[in-house]
Design an enzyme around this catalytic site. Structure first.
Site, short mmCIF file in Angstrom:
data_model
loop_
_atom_site.label_atom_id
_atom_site.label_comp_id
_atom_site.label_asym_id
_atom_site.label_seq_id
_atom_site.Cartn_x
_atom_site.Cartn_y
_atom_site.Cartn_z
N MET A 1 0.85 -1.20 0.00
CA MET A 1 0.00 0.00 0.00
C MET A 1 0.88 1.25 0.00
O MET A 1 1.89 1.29 0.70
CB MET A 1 -0.89 0.00 1.26
CG MET A 1 -1.70 1.28 1.43
SD MET A 1 -2.74 1.25 2.92
CE MET A 1 -1.54 1.77 4.17
N ASN A 2 0.49 2.28 -0.78
CA ASN A 2 1.07 3.61 -0.52
C ASN A 2 -0.04 4.66 -0.38
O ASN A 2 -0.95 4.44 0.43
CB ASN A 2 2.22 3.99 -1.47
CG ASN A 2 1.98 3.95 -2.94
OD1 ASN A 2 1.80 2.89 -3.51
ND2 ASN A 2 1.99 5.08 -3.60
N ASP A 3 0.00 5.75 -1.07
CA ASP A 3 -0.85 6.93 -0.77
C ASP A 3 -2.32 6.63 -0.47
O ASP A 3 -2.95 5.83 -1.16
CB ASP A 3 -0.89 7.88 -1.97
CG ASP A 3 0.45 8.12 -2.61
OD1 ASP A 3 1.45 7.62 -2.13
OD2 ASP A 3 0.46 8.82 -3.64
N TRP B 1 5.96 -2.13 -4.51
CA TRP B 1 5.17 -1.35 -5.47
C TRP B 1 5.12 -2.05 -6.83
O TRP B 1 6.08 -2.66 -7.26
CB TRP B 1 5.84 0.04 -5.61
CG TRP B 1 5.03 1.04 -6.35
CD1 TRP B 1 4.14 1.92 -5.82
CD2 TRP B 1 5.05 1.28 -7.76
NE1 TRP B 1 3.60 2.70 -6.81
CE2 TRP B 1 4.13 2.33 -8.01
CE3 TRP B 1 5.73 0.73 -8.85
CZ2 TRP B 1 3.88 2.83 -9.30
CZ3 TRP B 1 5.48 1.22 -10.12
CH2 TRP B 1 4.57 2.26 -10.33
N PHE C 1 -3.13 5.60 -10.67
CA PHE C 1 -2.33 6.36 -9.70
C PHE C 1 -3.24 7.18 -8.79
O PHE C 1 -4.46 7.14 -8.87
CB PHE C 1 -1.33 7.25 -10.45
CG PHE C 1 -0.01 6.57 -10.74
CD1 PHE C 1 0.11 5.19 -10.76
CD2 PHE C 1 1.13 7.33 -10.99
CE1 PHE C 1 1.34 4.57 -11.02
CE2 PHE C 1 2.36 6.73 -11.25
CZ PHE C 1 2.47 5.36 -11.28
N SER C 2 -2.60 8.01 -7.96
CA SER C 2 -3.34 8.72 -6.91
C SER C 2 -4.35 9.73 -7.45
O SER C 2 -4.22 10.24 -8.55
CB SER C 2 -2.35 9.44 -5.99
OG SER C 2 -1.73 8.47 -5.19
N GLU D 1 4.19 16.22 -5.71
CA GLU D 1 3.17 15.18 -5.84
C GLU D 1 1.98 15.51 -4.93
O GLU D 1 2.11 16.23 -3.95
CB GLU D 1 3.74 13.81 -5.45
CG GLU D 1 4.92 13.37 -6.31
CD GLU D 1 5.46 11.98 -5.97
OE1 GLU D 1 5.77 11.23 -6.91
OE2 GLU D 1 5.58 11.64 -4.78
N TRP E 1 9.51 7.16 0.76
CA TRP E 1 10.04 6.44 -0.41
C TRP E 1 11.51 6.07 -0.24
O TRP E 1 12.02 5.22 -0.97
CB TRP E 1 9.84 7.27 -1.68
CG TRP E 1 8.41 7.21 -2.18
CD1 TRP E 1 7.53 8.24 -2.26
CD2 TRP E 1 7.70 6.04 -2.65
NE1 TRP E 1 6.32 7.80 -2.75
CE2 TRP E 1 6.40 6.46 -3.00
CE3 TRP E 1 8.05 4.70 -2.80
CZ2 TRP E 1 5.43 5.57 -3.49
CZ3 TRP E 1 7.09 3.81 -3.30
CH2 TRP E 1 5.81 4.26 -3.64
C1 FRU Z 1 3.22 9.48 -4.27
C2 FRU Z 1 3.11 8.86 -5.65
C3 FRU Z 1 2.13 9.63 -6.51
C4 FRU Z 1 1.68 8.60 -7.49
C5 FRU Z 1 1.65 7.35 -6.65
C6 FRU Z 1 2.01 6.10 -7.41
O1 FRU Z 1 3.67 8.62 -3.30
O2 FRU Z 1 4.39 8.80 -6.26
O3 FRU Z 1 2.68 10.78 -7.11
O4 FRU Z 1 0.42 8.88 -8.03
O5 FRU Z 1 2.58 7.54 -5.61
O6 FRU Z 1 1.79 4.97 -6.64
#
Ligand code: FRU
Length: 536
Positions: A53-55, A79, A111-112, A238, A333
């Site tokens: 998981m990220n954002d 990722w 993406f986000s 971002e 990151w």
């Molecule tokens: C931020 C980011 C966003 C992008 C997403 C990709 O952490 O790099 O800019 O949309 O993660 O997973």
């Protein structure tokens, strides 16, 4: 050590590494066995059941539910091709995992982005007279990127007419093409702007943000750009957010823009800066009393810790509530893909209420944990009027497991510049995490260099992290949350925030206040054991 004054004392069996998971257990077939008690698994922070998981994405309140979507890769703990994972909550504390909401498609990975309630069905995508939910996200085409093209990111939408349970991508995607051919062209946040009666999209384009406007979420026009000449540019921009907020003291409405940057954070790697200004339906301009204008400070940081990134705020919180509620990704990151968790990676921060206030350093956003978190509290253990002469043990007296607790502390520092004061968590392996304040430097610090497993990344524990104090009060107010593998500190009423992840090889079992260079008077300290939240 002096005797403790206990206003409420209770004794839980003090087991090394015991977690406060007494009554609430996870339920639901989708949860893998052992999910909640794996090493390093947070007990009241949101984590995916498994995998990467990220954002946080698409945070929107609709029909009694807080939706949390998130960057998700269901096939690995690192990722990969991005999906939108999905969960809902009725109280921002307990969460229900739902099936993946958006899958990659021929236009790219998902993406986000954000989500809104289209109340007046401006998009025409609603059904049966009910407002649809519209998700606005970046399509990222890995194929185009690999083919050497520059225009591989663009903005698209999807809609749901069943309370976010299922989603249909709009047939005319993308709605904002990348005609300028900018490689980093992503993370749309959409809001309804009451004054100009239009939808505003703000997204990141490498070293600035772009504003686009639309009457219907489908047809968009470019309005303006902001930021090339402002803020920190140590890395790519971002995940912007844009919202109006009333300044607490004057009641005046200002506009705040959150902007994540990676790398270039104040303590290395990823972090979130913000701007305070004005948005006139077309352009964003900085407030004349905001720091970069006044003191030439380059950036003002929402959180000085290394583990709060890509955070944005919930859309469509009811007016009667009126809060601006924020949630970030509790990682960085610099090392996110290698942290030592086995079946999943990363957690979200606690949800926080943001307010805007005049402080000793000018206009600042303050962060505070949402009040709903109080529902996790067990019986309080209190200390009053104690003096910390080197060390004061809190854990053994209270029976609270320090690996899952909330601490609210007010302490008076002695006159003079020498004092160093803080709270330290440790375990039987000799691992120790410290967070505190150094008067000589007038800064808060967080030290995870000896807090457990660190060898997975050179950057993770390379140094002690610091944050300048703003307040000039002698009394320090600290509000802290510890959840197995993290600490969140809200200092001086939320003026300074530090979020830190760490990985002790055994849960922390002892907690002490410490001081050097002078005795510190504890005006009040409250310690709450926190129960685990329900994730099902
Ligand atoms: C931020 C980011 C966003 C992008 C997403 C990709 O952490 O790099 O800019 O949309 O993660 O997973």
């Amino acid at each position: 050590m002096k005797k403790l004054v206990l206003s409420a004392l209770f004794f839980l069996p003090l087991l090394t590494g015991c977690r406060n998971n007494m009554e609430k257990e996870t339920t639901g077939a989708a949860v893998p066995p052992g999910y909640s008690l794996e090493p390093h698994r947070p007990q009241f922070h949101f984590t995916p059941e498994k995998m990467w998981m990220n954002d946080p994405n698409g945070m929107v309140y609709y029909d009694g539910e807080y939706h949390l979507f998130y960057q998700y890769y269901p096939d690995s703990t690192v990722w990969g091709p991005m999906h939108w994972g999905h969960a809902v909550s009725r109280d921002l504390v307990n969460w229900e995992h739902l099936p993946i909401a958006l899958y990659p498609d021929s236009l790219g990975y998902i993406f986000s982005g954000s989500a809104v309630v289209d109340r007046n069905n401006t998009s025409g995508l609603g059904e049966n007279g009910k407002p649809p939910l519209i998700a606005i996200f970046t399509h990222h085409s890995e194929e185009k990127a690999k083919a050497g093209r520059q225009d591989f990111q663009y903005q698209s939408i999807a809609y749901s007419n069943d309370r976010g349970r299922t989603w249909t991508k709009y047939a005319g995607n993308p709605v904002v093409p990348n005609t300028e051919k900018i490689r980093d062209f992503r993370d749309p946040k959409v809001i309804w702007d009451e004054a100009s009666q239009q939808w505003i999209m703000v997204f990141a384009a490498q070293d600035h943000v772009k504003f686009w406007g639309s009457p219907d979420l489908i047809n968009w026009t470019h309005l303006s750009d902001f930021g090339r000449e402002w803020g920190s540019h140590g890395g790519v921009w971002e995940c912007p957010d844009l919202f109006p907020i009333q300044e607490e003291n004057s009641g005046e409405t200002k506009w705040v823009m959150l902007l994540s940057i990676n790398p270039g954070g104040p303590n290395g790697g990823s972090a979130t800066q913000y701007f305070v200004g004005h948005f006139d339906g077309k352009k964003f301009t900085l407030d004349p009393s905001f720091a970069p204008q006044v003191s030439g400070e380059k950036a003002v940081w929402l959180d000085y810790g290394p583990d709060d990134y890509a955070g944005v705020t919930w859309s469509d919180i009811p007016k009667a509530d009126g809060r601006r509620i924020f949630l970030g990704w509790m990682s960085n990151w610099d090392y996110a893909t290698v942290v030592p968790t086995e079946t999943w990676r990363s957690a979200m921060t606690l949800p926080r209420k943001l307010t805007l206030k005049q402080t000793a350093a000018g206009l600042r956003l303050l962060s505070q944990p949402v009040k709903e978190l109080e529902s996790l509290r067990g019986e309080v253990f209190s200390l009053e009027g104690q003096t910390v002469e080197r060390e004061l043990d809190m854990g053994g007296q209270s029976g609270v497991s320090p690996s899952q607790m909330e601490v609210i502390l007010e302490a008076e520092l002695p006159e003079g510049p020498e004092t160093d004061f803080g709270i330290a968590l440790s375990n039987s392996k000799g691992e120790k995490y410290r967070i505190g304040y150094n008067a000589a430097k007038n800064e808060f610090y967080s030290d995870r260099t000896k807090a457990g497993v660190t060898g997975f990344s050179e950057k993770f524990a390379a140094k002690i992290h610091t944050a300048p104090r703003i307040s000039t009060e002698r009394a320090l107010r600290l509000h802290l949350f510890f959840d197995v593998a993290s600490c969140e500190m809200f200092a001086d009423g939320g003026e300074v925030v530090m979020t830190e992840a760490f990985f002790p090889s055994e849960d922390f079992s002892e907690v002490k206040l410490y001081s050097s260079g002078g005795d510190v008077k504890v005006i009040e300290a409250r310690v709450y054991p926190l129960n685990k939240a329900v994730f099902r």
